[in-house]
Structure formats: C-alpha cells, structure tokens
Enzyme design. Structure first.
Site, PDB file in Angstrom:
ATOM      1  N   GLU A   1      18.779  65.037  22.547  1.00  9.85           N
ATOM      2  CA  GLU A   1      19.778  66.004  23.017  1.00  9.85           C
ATOM      3  C   GLU A   1      20.654  65.364  24.100  1.00  9.85           C
ATOM      4  O   GLU A   1      21.875  65.447  24.063  1.00  9.85           O
ATOM      5  CB  GLU A   1      19.091  67.242  23.581  1.00  9.85           C
ATOM      6  CG  GLU A   1      20.050  68.289  24.149  1.00  9.85           C
ATOM      7  CD  GLU A   1      20.887  68.926  23.064  1.00  9.85           C
ATOM      8  OE1 GLU A   1      20.305  69.561  22.177  1.00  9.85           O
ATOM      9  OE2 GLU A   1      22.124  68.783  23.085  1.00  9.85           O
TER      10      GLU A   1
ATOM     11  N   ASP B   1      24.588  64.553  23.789  1.00  3.07           N
ATOM     12  CA  ASP B   1      25.589  65.190  24.659  1.00  3.07           C
ATOM     13  C   ASP B   1      26.466  64.131  25.330  1.00  3.07           C
ATOM     14  O   ASP B   1      27.698  64.250  25.362  1.00  3.07           O
ATOM     15  CB  ASP B   1      24.898  66.037  25.741  1.00  3.07           C
ATOM     16  CG  ASP B   1      24.152  67.228  25.160  1.00  3.07           C
ATOM     17  OD1 ASP B   1      24.412  67.571  23.992  1.00  3.07           O
ATOM     18  OD2 ASP B   1      23.309  67.813  25.868  1.00  3.07           O
TER      19      ASP B   1
ATOM     20  N   SER C   1      24.449  72.454  19.653  1.00  2.00           N
ATOM     21  CA  SER C   1      24.212  71.514  20.751  1.00  2.00           C
ATOM     22  C   SER C   1      25.247  70.407  20.804  1.00  2.00           C
ATOM     23  O   SER C   1      25.530  69.874  21.864  1.00  2.00           O
ATOM     24  CB  SER C   1      22.896  70.777  20.477  1.00  2.00           C
ATOM     25  OG  SER C   1      21.823  71.487  20.936  1.00  2.00           O
TER      26      SER C   1
ATOM     27  N   ASP D   1      42.050  77.956  13.014  1.00  2.00           N
ATOM     28  CA  ASP D   1      41.273  79.102  12.526  1.00  2.00           C
ATOM     29  C   ASP D   1      40.401  78.639  11.355  1.00  2.00           C
ATOM     30  O   ASP D   1      40.901  77.994  10.426  1.00  2.00           O
ATOM     31  CB  ASP D   1      42.249  80.201  12.083  1.00  2.00           C
ATOM     32  CG  ASP D   1      41.550  81.524  11.830  1.00  2.00           C
ATOM     33  OD1 ASP D   1      40.329  81.616  12.075  1.00  2.00           O
ATOM     34  OD2 ASP D   1      42.240  82.469  11.392  1.00  2.00           O
TER      35      ASP D   1
ATOM     36  N   GLY E   1      41.429  84.943  11.622  1.00  2.00           N
ATOM     37  CA  GLY E   1      41.246  85.570  12.931  1.00  2.00           C
ATOM     38  C   GLY E   1      39.832  85.337  13.444  1.00  2.00           C
ATOM     39  O   GLY E   1      39.066  84.564  12.862  1.00  2.00           O
TER      40      GLY E   1
ATOM     41  N   ASP F   1      35.962  85.623  14.138  1.00  2.00           N
ATOM     42  CA  ASP F   1      34.805  86.075  13.373  1.00  2.00           C
ATOM     43  C   ASP F   1      33.530  85.650  14.094  1.00  2.00           C
ATOM     44  O   ASP F   1      33.539  84.696  14.868  1.00  2.00           O
ATOM     45  CB  ASP F   1      34.845  85.500  11.946  1.00  2.00           C
ATOM     46  CG  ASP F   1      35.038  84.000  11.956  1.00  2.00           C
ATOM     47  OD1 ASP F   1      34.112  83.279  12.359  1.00  2.00           O
ATOM     48  OD2 ASP F   1      36.143  83.517  11.556  1.00  2.00           O
TER      49      ASP F   1
END
Ligand SMILES: *[C@@H]1O[C@H](CO)[C@@H](O)[C@H](O)[C@H]1NC(C)=O
Ligand SMILES: *[C@@H]1O[C@H](CO)[C@@H](O)[C@H](O)[C@H]1NC(C)=O
Ligand SMILES: *[C@@H]1O[C@H](CO)[C@@H](O)[C@H](O)[C@H]1NC(C)=O
Ligand SMILES: *[C@@H]1O[C@H](CO)[C@@H](O)[C@H](O)[C@H]1NC(C)=O
Ligand SMILES: *[C@@H]1O[C@H](CO)[C@@H](O)[C@H](O)[C@H]1NC(C)=O
Ligand SMILES: *[C@@H]1O[C@H](CO)[C@@H](O)[C@H](O)[C@H]1NC(C)=O
Ligand SMILES: *[C@@H]1O[C@H](CO)[C@@H](O)[C@H](O)[C@H]1NC(C)=O
Ligand SMILES: *[C@@H]1O[C@H](CO)[C@@H](O)[C@H](O)[C@H]1NC(C)=O
Length: 685
Positions: free
Chosen positions: A310, A314, A602, A643, A662, A664
């Site tokens: 992780e 990152d 993540s 979008d 749009g 969601d």
C-alpha cells in the site's frame, strides 16, 4: 484505638449523608458503568490533596460548521479560499458567553475564587486547583484512589458526580471524574498474544498482496499501447492529460500528505527501482518522503520481505505527478498498535487528527471527548516496543492535501465516535486542508467478514448496501475507481472498475459507492443526487432513514430499525459516494523487489490527491490559497471532469448501481481532466 473507630464511623455516616444529601436541583452528570479489571478501587483520597481540575465546556455553533465551510469553499462565495486560522476556528466554536458566565458563577458560588480559575488557550475548558474536600463538595462526589495493575500508577477518580440541572448543558465533562485511561480488555489480550505474531502477520499480508508478477520483469513505460495490461506513470499522465512539471523549485508549503498505518512501510530499493525504470531517472535514487512519525510510527523497512505494498503504491503513484514537490508520509501508531488496527476499524484516524490539531485531543462532541478509551490506543503504550512518549497533540502541521487509502464500514463504529471525527474534518477544511479517502473496493457492499458476516452487507437478510467510512462524512472527498479494460486505450473513455479476479485487494473488486446511513445529503450534492434518482432510478427498493445520534450502529438491531419493513436495500436520503474517481486496476508497482500489478480505490486516492497538489502548486505560485475542501467546487463545475458512463459496482448479490451521465454512486462526477481543472481553479480567487 477508640478514637480511630469513632473517626471511621463518622466517615461512614458522612458518606451516607453525602449520598442522601444531594440537593433536588442536582443530577448525576457522569457515572461509571463498569470498572475495568486492570483497576482496583482503594482508599479515599486525602481531603487536603490538591487536584488539577478541568471543566470541559460545551462547544457552541457546531451546527453552523457546514455553512462556515461552504463560505470558504463554495466557488460562488466571495470568501472562497479565505481559510481560517486555527484561532478563528477556536473562536467560532468556543463555548458561548452564557456558558462561560454560568459555569464561572457556579464555581465561584461553590467556593472556588475567580482568581484561581484559568481559561484554556482553546477556550474549551476552565482549569483550577482544588483540594479534594473542595471538589467533593462542589460535585457531590467522593474521590478514591484507583490503582492500575499494568503500570502500578495510582489516579484519583469518582464513580459518579453531580451538577446543578441548569449547569449540565454547559458542561461536557469534568476531570478528574469517572474517566480512567485504560485500554479495553479484549484489545489488550489480542494485542499481547499477537506481538510475537506480528512479523508473521506482515508476511501474510505480503502474500495477500502479490497479484501478478510481470512475465518479463518489466512493463514498458514508453508504450501507451499496453495501458490495458499495466498502468504506468505514462498511462496516468496520458489519461488525465497531466503535463510534466513546469516549475523548477517546489513551493515550500505544498508537500503532499500520505497517511499510512497497518504496518505499511516503504522500501527504498523498490522506490529506486521504480524511479529508474518508470521515470527515466528523472526522480533520482534515494528520493524518499518527509518523515512524519506519529506516536511511534516508522517510515521504511530495509527488508524487502516486509515491503508495504500500500505504502509503495501510494508513493509511486504520487511521485511522478508531483516531483520535485515532496511527499510527507504520516505514519501513525507504534508497531504493536499498527499490527492490530484491523481489530477495531479505527485505523488510527483519531490519533492522526490529534497530532495535526492539538485541540482535537480534548474536543468534546456527541458525548465523546478526546480519544475513546474503548476504541483508540492510549499513549504512553506500556508494552515492550510500544510508544513510550505521550500522545502527540498538535505536533505536525497538516499538509494542504492528504490522501488516505484506508477505511471501513460506516456500521463498524458508534455514531457518536464517527460524527465527532467528521466535525474535525470540517474544522481542518476551514483551515484549507483537503482530505481524500478511498471509497472502498467492494462496490455497494463492504469488505466481508466482520459484524455482518461473510457478505459485507447489512440488514435482516444481509442484502442491504453498506458504504465505506470516512468517505461518507460530508466534509471529505471520497474517491472511486475506474479501469482501462482489455483492448481499450488511454484515449477511450474509462469505465467503472469491476475485476472479479480483483483478489487480493478485494474479492470481486469494484468501485465502492452508495448512500450513507448516518449523514444526510449535503446541499452541495443535492442537485446531482436528485438528477441521478430522477433520470436513472436504481432498480432496487429503498428506505429513507438516518441513524440517530444516540444509536449504536454496530448493533444489528439499529441497522434493522433503519431498514424497517421497507424491504429496501439502499438509503434514499443519505450522502452519496464517491465524489470523484481515477484509474485503480492493474497498477504497475515495485514492491518486495519485483514489479507487480496492484490496485484498489487505494490507488485512485493518491492519484487524485496528487492532481490537486499540482493545482494547489500553481495557485500558491500565483499568490492564491490552496483550494481546501474540494466538494463544493467539484459539484459546481463537473464539466472539468471526464464523466464515466459505463460499468457498475456489483455487491450484495446485485450488479450494484450503474455509472451514468452525470453524478453516480459508482464513479462520482468522473475522473480528472487536468488542463480543464487547472483553468477553472486558476480563475477562482
Ligand atoms: C518500449 O516501447 C517503446 C515504444 O513503443 C519501444 O520503442 C521500446 O523498444 C520499448 N522498450 C522495451 C524494453 O520493450
Ligand atoms: C510558508 O508558510 C509560512 C508559515 O506558515 C509563511 O510564513 C511563509 O511565508 C510561506 N511561504 C511561502 C513561500 O508562501
Ligand atoms: C528495468 O527494466 C529492465 C527491462 O527493461 C529490467 O531488465 C530491469 O531489471 C529493470 N530494473 C529494475 C531495477 O527492476
Ligand atoms: C538506482 O537503484 C536501482 C535499484 O537498486 C538500480 O537498479 C539503479 O542502477 C540505480 N541507479 C543509479 C543511477 O544508481
Ligand atoms: C449525551 O449524554 C446525555 C446524558 O448522559 C444524554 O441525555 C444524551 O442523549 C447524550 N447525547 C448523545 C448525542 O449521545
Ligand atoms: C463474487 O461475484 C460472483 C459473481 O457475481 C458471486 O458468485 C460470488 O459469490 C461473489 N463472491 C463474493 C465473495 O462476494
Ligand atoms: C455497540 O453494540 C455492540 C454490540 O452490541 C457492543 O459490543 C458495543 O460495546 C456497543 N458500543 C457502544 C459504544 O455502546
Ligand atoms: C463497459 O464496461 C464493461 C465492464 O463493466 C467492459 O467490459 C466494456 O468493455 C465497457 N464498454 C465500453 C464501451 O467501454
């Protein structure tokens, strides 16, 4: 001998009188329900002994927090970007004049001279010294010595104390009162038995995270035609049109914050391998984040067997976007605590916030004050290898943007606990800090295997959708995930991620999304959510309910009560998540000495965080402020995002919600379009 007996008898009679003599206009304010077995109640505290008393005053105007935050983050506000100082925040929420006056008068009437009472710097409490005799008289209580069997320490405490009825609403808590700082037994036991296991646990975690090792040990960063196989920094730059960094010197006040815990340590060898092969050496070997070690946290491991995927992920996602800007790695909690965080679902967020804002250490809201003795780690941690220092309060300045790829079920924690924490994100938002949380990797369900059994879903039939916290807090930005599907290129529209073989980041990995059971739909999002319901009504039954402040949502009964007899599976009146998204599957990452494919929301959170760090960099260089809380400006100008209109987020035995035109509850408003975002944010004041 006789006289001793007489004194003892007198004391007993006095005790009785004390107990019965509580005036009718007084009430119990706090009462201890159970005494933790590590403590033993011993003799009465000597009447002449001095006690350092603290009266925690009720904060004011917390209900105005939303409007205050909008005032500085709504792009149509004339105060956009005019963030508050820490003192402004303290003054806005300080106890009312009435509270301060009434409590002070009560103290003076109770025999504490005004000259002895001091007012804390954060205005949150009154402090004074009182003899035990004075304090007992004031609070209609008795103080006993309580001995801690773990540390041998002794502290004064009472079983209950009383306040005048008309004063109670002004006071959150009094110390010394009923609070004894001891971790809960189940924790202690689990932890102690786990210490020798910790290293094994790390190995397990690594095995868990090995996804797929590249057949030839390398994915080609100059070849955009393979972005449907592996996402390299070049793929991300192409997807979101992120240009190379143009400025030469990084702005001194714009490091990008990355939160880590749960034994996630980076390995320099992996960072160097990544820099060498994926940044054409533009980032030199040895580059590493600025260390921010909180309460015993540690940064790096030299041993590749303990590489934290992780953490490596990152850092490797953020560096190519922001370099030469620095990253700040907030490593929270000592080694022992980190190895157990999954047992409590608190992730160390409270400890983290304490370290960023000293006033949070004693901030009271929703009947919670400071760290929760049942949920949060107490420091010093007396165990071998534990952090022997005091709990850090206000030790680190928060960076402008903070990425947090951690979270759990909204239903894991008591409402009071999470709402108090959510208010703190509001307070830091007022000061210009953006928090971006991963939205979860299990679609409309949640990570299976805790309170609600194997499905990760809620309700009487275990089919109710279960959103991920803290992203559901309306004062943070929740980040979902997309994927470049096989055969697609970075020039095609992305789709919502669904990777049934998404093991290990999740079984059936799909973008966390849905509607909160705790927080109502915030105004900034109201029109986006209502358009979604109007134009793309989901094909599932819903309910409309919010958990009350006193509900303990970790109780199955509370969740069943929310759903009621509706048969609904999602909440029609809750805050929707996520807000934004970025690619999150098949990410090429060096970890443990090899290239692997990793991912999850993540991965999406640090990508979006890095994009905002870049935009802040430009704003700061132009003499503007950082953006701060992002959501109002995102919802005000969704056209600056790509979008996403294809894909769903399966879970709870359904295909989940659908990504549509749009906003969601799968990919939010969409993925970044860097040039459009930059243009928009540079036009704002
Ligand atoms: C990487 O891709 C580029 C462009 O397609 C190509 O010229 C180069 O030979 C490739 N490198 C390797 C090691 O495959
Ligand atoms: C960075 O922040 C410090 C204090 O917060 C301030 O004094 C300084 O002027 C800032 N530097 C720049 C270049 O804005
Ligand atoms: C970089 O990629 C090459 C293949 O192009 C590979 O041979 C080498 O091992 C890689 N370097 C590292 C440090 O992984
Ligand atoms: C940087 O480190 C990597 C990994 O150890 C190594 O392969 C590469 O040769 C180093 N590059 C330089 C310039 O030292
Ligand atoms: C706080 O505690 C008081 C009394 O102990 C109780 O009446 C009130 O309902 C509690 N409030 C919340 C938000 O839990
Ligand atoms: C994953 O999805 C498949 C297909 O929808 C389903 O059969 C399976 O039960 C799911 N697994 C879990 C652990 O949810
Ligand atoms: C909430 O309920 C659970 C399950 O009944 C219990 O274990 C936990 O202690 C309760 N928490 C609070 C804060 O009441
Ligand atoms: C839509 O998403 C699905 C996965 O849900 C994917 O297989 C498909 O290729 C996508 N279609 C387009 C046109 O992108």
């Amino acid at each position: 001998m006789v006289s001793v007996k007489v004194i003892a008898l007198l004391a007993a009679v006095c005790g009785l009188l004390d107990a019965t003599a509580i005036p009718p206009h007084h009430e119990v304010h706090e009462k201890r329900e159970v005494l933790h077995p590590r403590w033993t109640k011993e003799k009465r505290v000597e009447p002449r002994k001095l006690l350092p008393m603290r009266i925690g005053l009720a904060q004011n105007n917390l209900d105005k927090g939303y409007e205050h935050l909008m005032d500085v983050s709504d792009p149509s506000s004339s105060n956009f970007g005019k963030h508050w100082t820490a003192d402004d925040v303290i003054n806005a929420f300080r106890p009312s004049d009435e509270t301060e006056r009434e409590v002070r008068n009560w103290l003076i009437d109770g025999g504490i001279p005004s000259s002895r009472i001091s007012h804390s710097e954060n205005k949150g409490w009154f402090a004074f010294y009182a003899t035990v005799e004075e304090a007992e008289k004031l609070l209609y209580t008795t103080y006993h010595e309580y001995k801690d069997s773990v540390t041998g320490g002794v502290m004064p405490s009472s079983d209950e104390y009383h306040l005048p009825k008309n004063i109670r609403r002004h006071i959150d808590y009094i110390t010394p009162g009923i609070k004894l700082l001891a971790p809960v037994e189940s924790w202690q036991k689990k932890r102690d038995s786990k210490i020798p296991q910790a290293r094994k646990d790390i190995e397990k975690r690594i095995l868990h995270e090995v996804l797929q090792t590249s057949p030839n040990g390398h994915y080609n960063n100059s070849d955009l035609s393979t972005c449907d196989v592996a996402i390299t920094p070049a793929c991300i730059a192409a997807l979101y049109k992120i240009p190379p960094v143009s400025h030469r010197l990084p702005h001194p006040n714009n490091s990008l914050g990355i939160f880590e815990s749960e034994l996630q340590f980076y390995t320099q060898y992996d960072l160097d391998s990544f820099f060498t092969n994926y940044t054409s050496g533009k980032i030199p070997n040895g580059t590493h984040p600025v260390a921010a070690n909180i309460d015993g946290g540690m940064q790096a491991s030299d041993d590749l067997n303990y590489a934290g995927t992780e953490c490596n992920l990152d850092l490797q996602l953020a560096y190519p976007i922001v370099y030469p800007q620095t990253l700040t790695d907030y490593e929270v909690d000592d080694y022992i605590v980190q190895s157990d965080q999954e047992d409590t679902y608190t992730f160390g967020f409270n400890t983290f916030l304490d370290a960023l804002d000293g006033s949070y250490c004693t901030f009271a809201a929703y009947n919670e004050t400071g760290n929760d003795p049942n949920l949060d780690q107490a420091y010093p941690d007396p165990r071998i290898g534990g952090w022997a220092g005091k709990l850090m309060c206000g030790t680190f300045k928060p960076t402008n943007v903070i990425s947090l790829s951690y979270g759990g079920q909204e239903s894991d924690l008591p409402i009071s606990y999470q709402k108090r924490q959510c208010l703190e994100y509001m307070k830091l938002g007022l000061q210009g800090v953006s928090f971006l949380f991963a939205s979860g990797d299990s679609g409309v369900s949640n990570y299976p295997g805790d309170i609600d059994g194997p499905t990760g879903c809620l309700g009487p039939n275990l089919d109710v959708f279960n959103p991920t916290w803290p992203g559901t807090c309306p004062f943070v930005t929740s980040v979902g995930a997309t994927k470049v599907y096989p055969g697609k290129t970075v020039y095609d529209p992305e789709s919502a991620v669904y990777d049934p073989a998404g093991h290990p980041y999740s079984v059936n990995f799909s973008s966390g999304g849905g509607f909160s059971n705790v927080y109502p739909i915030p105004k900034y999002q109201a029109s986006a959510v209502s358009t979604f319901f109007e134009k793309h009504n989901p094909p599932y039954k819903s309910y409309s309910a919010l958990a009350g402040d006193t509900s303990n949502i970790t109780k199955k009964a509370d969740i069943d009560a929310l759903v009621g007899s509706s048969g609904g599976v999602y909440n029609r009146i809750g805050r929707g998540i996520p807000d934004i998204a970025a690619v999150g599957d098949n990410i090429a990452v060096y970890s443990g000495g090899r290239v692997r494919l990793s991912g999850g929301t993540s991965a999406s959170a640090p990508i979006v965080s890095a994009v905002f760090n870049r935009i802040n960099e430009e704003r700061l260089n132009a003499g503007k402020s950082p953006i701060g809380f992002l959501n109002p400006s995102l919802y005000a100008n969704p056209g600056m995002l790509n979008d996403i209109t294809n894909g769903t987020n399966p879970g709870c035995g359904t295909v989940g919600f659908s990504a549509v035109k749009g906003w969601d509850p799968v990919t939010g408003l969409g993925t970044p379009n860097f040039p459009k975002m930059l243009e928009y944010y540079m036009k704002l004041p």
